[in-house]
Motif scaffolding. Structure first.
Motif, PDB file in Angstrom:
ATOM      1  N   ARG A  44     -35.319  24.465 -29.854  1.00 25.69           N
ATOM      2  CA  ARG A  44     -36.615  24.482 -30.506  1.00 25.69           C
ATOM      3  C   ARG A  44     -37.674  24.411 -29.425  1.00 25.69           C
ATOM      4  O   ARG A  44     -37.689  23.479 -28.625  1.00 25.69           O
TER       5      ARG A  44
ATOM      6  N   PHE B 243     -41.688  24.383 -28.385  1.00 26.30           N
ATOM      7  CA  PHE B 243     -42.965  23.976 -28.963  1.00 26.30           C
ATOM      8  C   PHE B 243     -44.117  24.382 -28.055  1.00 26.30           C
ATOM      9  O   PHE B 243     -43.957  24.440 -26.830  1.00 26.30           O
TER      10      PHE B 243
ATOM     11  N   GLN C  12     -46.829  18.560 -30.089  1.00 27.08           N
ATOM     12  CA  GLN C  12     -46.070  19.115 -31.218  1.00 27.08           C
ATOM     13  C   GLN C  12     -44.587  18.738 -31.083  1.00 27.08           C
ATOM     14  O   GLN C  12     -43.939  18.402 -32.073  1.00 27.08           O
ATOM     15  N   MET C  13     -44.090  18.749 -29.837  1.00 30.91           N
ATOM     16  CA  MET C  13     -42.682  18.379 -29.651  1.00 30.91           C
ATOM     17  C   MET C  13     -42.460  16.930 -30.070  1.00 30.91           C
ATOM     18  O   MET C  13     -41.500  16.608 -30.773  1.00 30.91           O
TER      19      MET C  13
ATOM     20  N   GLU D 268     -44.158  15.184 -32.190  1.00 34.00           N
ATOM     21  CA  GLU D 268     -44.267  15.067 -33.648  1.00 34.00           C
ATOM     22  C   GLU D 268     -42.975  15.505 -34.333  1.00 34.00           C
ATOM     23  O   GLU D 268     -42.478  14.851 -35.256  1.00 34.00           O
ATOM     24  N   GLU D 269     -42.395  16.582 -33.843  1.00 36.06           N
ATOM     25  CA  GLU D 269     -41.154  17.078 -34.443  1.00 36.06           C
ATOM     26  C   GLU D 269     -39.967  16.189 -34.079  1.00 36.06           C
ATOM     27  O   GLU D 269     -39.044  16.013 -34.861  1.00 36.06           O
TER      28      GLU D 269
ATOM     29  N   LYS E 139     -40.003  13.330 -36.471  1.00 40.85           N
ATOM     30  CA  LYS E 139     -39.524  13.727 -37.812  1.00 40.85           C
ATOM     31  C   LYS E 139     -38.009  13.879 -37.825  1.00 40.85           C
ATOM     32  O   LYS E 139     -37.318  13.390 -38.719  1.00 40.85           O
ATOM     33  N   TYR E 140     -37.477  14.552 -36.801  1.00 35.25           N
ATOM     34  CA  TYR E 140     -36.015  14.751 -36.700  1.00 35.25           C
ATOM     35  C   TYR E 140     -35.297  13.412 -36.671  1.00 35.25           C
ATOM     36  O   TYR E 140     -34.321  13.191 -37.402  1.00 35.25           O
TER      37      TYR E 140
ATOM     38  N   ASP F  13     -35.597  11.436 -40.020  1.00 34.72           N
ATOM     39  CA  ASP F  13     -34.696  11.998 -41.040  1.00 34.72           C
ATOM     40  C   ASP F  13     -33.270  11.499 -40.828  1.00 34.72           C
ATOM     41  O   ASP F  13     -32.566  11.145 -41.780  1.00 34.72           O
TER      42      ASP F  13
ATOM     43  N   LYS G 103     -45.279   8.978 -31.449  1.00 38.99           N
ATOM     44  CA  LYS G 103     -45.550   9.309 -32.854  1.00 38.99           C
ATOM     45  C   LYS G 103     -44.952   8.264 -33.783  1.00 38.99           C
ATOM     46  O   LYS G 103     -45.450   8.028 -34.900  1.00 38.99           O
TER      47      LYS G 103
ATOM     48  N   PHE H 161     -35.034  20.219 -27.421  1.00 32.49           N
ATOM     49  CA  PHE H 161     -36.468  20.242 -27.715  1.00 32.49           C
ATOM     50  C   PHE H 161     -37.156  20.585 -26.391  1.00 32.49           C
ATOM     51  O   PHE H 161     -37.034  19.821 -25.417  1.00 32.49           O
TER      52      PHE H 161
ATOM     53  N   LEU I 279     -42.170  27.360 -32.060  1.00 35.15           N
ATOM     54  CA  LEU I 279     -42.544  26.734 -33.339  1.00 35.15           C
ATOM     55  C   LEU I 279     -43.978  26.274 -33.314  1.00 35.15           C
ATOM     56  O   LEU I 279     -44.449  25.887 -32.247  1.00 35.15           O
TER      57      LEU I 279
END
Ligand SMILES: O=C1O[C@H](COP(=O)(O)O)[C@@H](O)[C@H](O)[C@H]1O
Length: 259
Positions: free
Chosen positions: A7, A9, A14-15, A17-18, A21-22, A25, A52, A242, A259
């Motif tokens: 992925r 970014f 942005q990295m 933030e993702e 989230k990853y 989850d 984040k 990432f 992304l």
């Protein structure tokens, strides 16, 4: 062998933030399934990308009390030493989230401060085995190796991962869970590190890499054009690299959608 995903970014923001989230989850998944989430941290730049988590929604929604924190590698020094990956993580992350102190498993402070790399590695392996016996850490099928839920890893410009360095024999260790090095090409010289079998038993492995200095090794590792420790990374379920655009800039055209 688990799929290796990539992925890319547009920015480190942005990295980060993702990445949050990853991770959140997976925290939800494992906390629901077993009431425990085992997370392995690395040092270097990684901690600077965990900011984040300190913000909504994560600071209030993550089940921090169920997290158990380990280190994939550590410098052989005291906890208050500026070289310490524990100090880096504590100052930048662990002191700001409500993970119980008893759920944080660092290198033996005394052995670290004494500089006893061999004994520090043995003691950390004993700690892992104790957590396996307490069913905090799972084991990987019949291998008996510890299986962590998520490892957040980094790579050096030379392609090292954890404290497994190119051209050094620790990468070939197949029996120990934790080994040590006393001639690290990257200072400081004395370190302990998970071995490759342990790293690759993890359910989910994240390799977070940014900046153009990493681009050559990231491309070599992902295309296997050089045998680098980071290129040997796999996992039981999934590996996700990432990367920011700069670190991904040498990957073959079309290898990653930004992304
Ligand atoms: O020395 C180390 O280096 C690697 C990579 O660090 P980075 O700053 O290049 O991301 C790190 O993952 C490891 O934990 C650390 O001990």
């Amino acid at each position: 062998m688990a799929p290796v995903k990539r992925r890319v970014f547009q920015s480190k923001k942005q990295m980060a933030e993702e990445l949050a989230k990853y991770t959140a989850d997976l925290s939800s998944k494992f906390c629901k399934e077993r009431g425990i989430f085992t997370v392995v941290l690395s040092g270097g730049d990684l901690i600077s990308w965990l900011w984040k988590f300190l913000e909504a929604p994560y600071i209030d929604s993550v089940e921090w009390s169920k997290w158990h924190i380990f280190w994939v590698d550590e410098r052989v020094c005291g906890w208050d030493d500026t070289d310490s990956n524990y100090k880096l993580a504590y100052d930048g992350f662990l002191s700001k989230v409500p993970i119980p102190a008893e759920n944080i498993y660092a290198i033996d402070n005394g052995l670290g401060a004494q500089g006893n790399a061999e004994l520090a590695a043995e003691r950390y392996e004993e700690c892992l085995k104790q957590k396996v016996n307490q069913n905090i850490i799972r084991t990987y099928k019949s291998s008996g190796f510890p299986q962590f839920d998520l490892q957040l890893l980094g790579m050096g410009p030379d392609g090292h991962m954890a404290s497994l360095f190119p051209g050094h024999d620790q990468i070939n260790e197949k029996v120990k869970w934790v080994t040590h090095i006393t001639d690290s090409p990257k200072p400081p010289p004395k370190r302990i590190t998970f071995t490759l079998p342990v790293i690759n038993c993890a359910s989910y492995n994240v390799m977070a890499v940014c900046d153009k200095e990493q681009a050559d090794s990231a491309a070599a590792a992902l295309t296997h054009t050089k045998d680098l420790p980071a290129g040997r990374l796999t996992a039981d379920v999934e590996v996700v690299w990432f990367l920011d655009q700069a670190a991904a800039s040498k990957l073959p055209h079309g290898w990653c959608s930004i992304l």
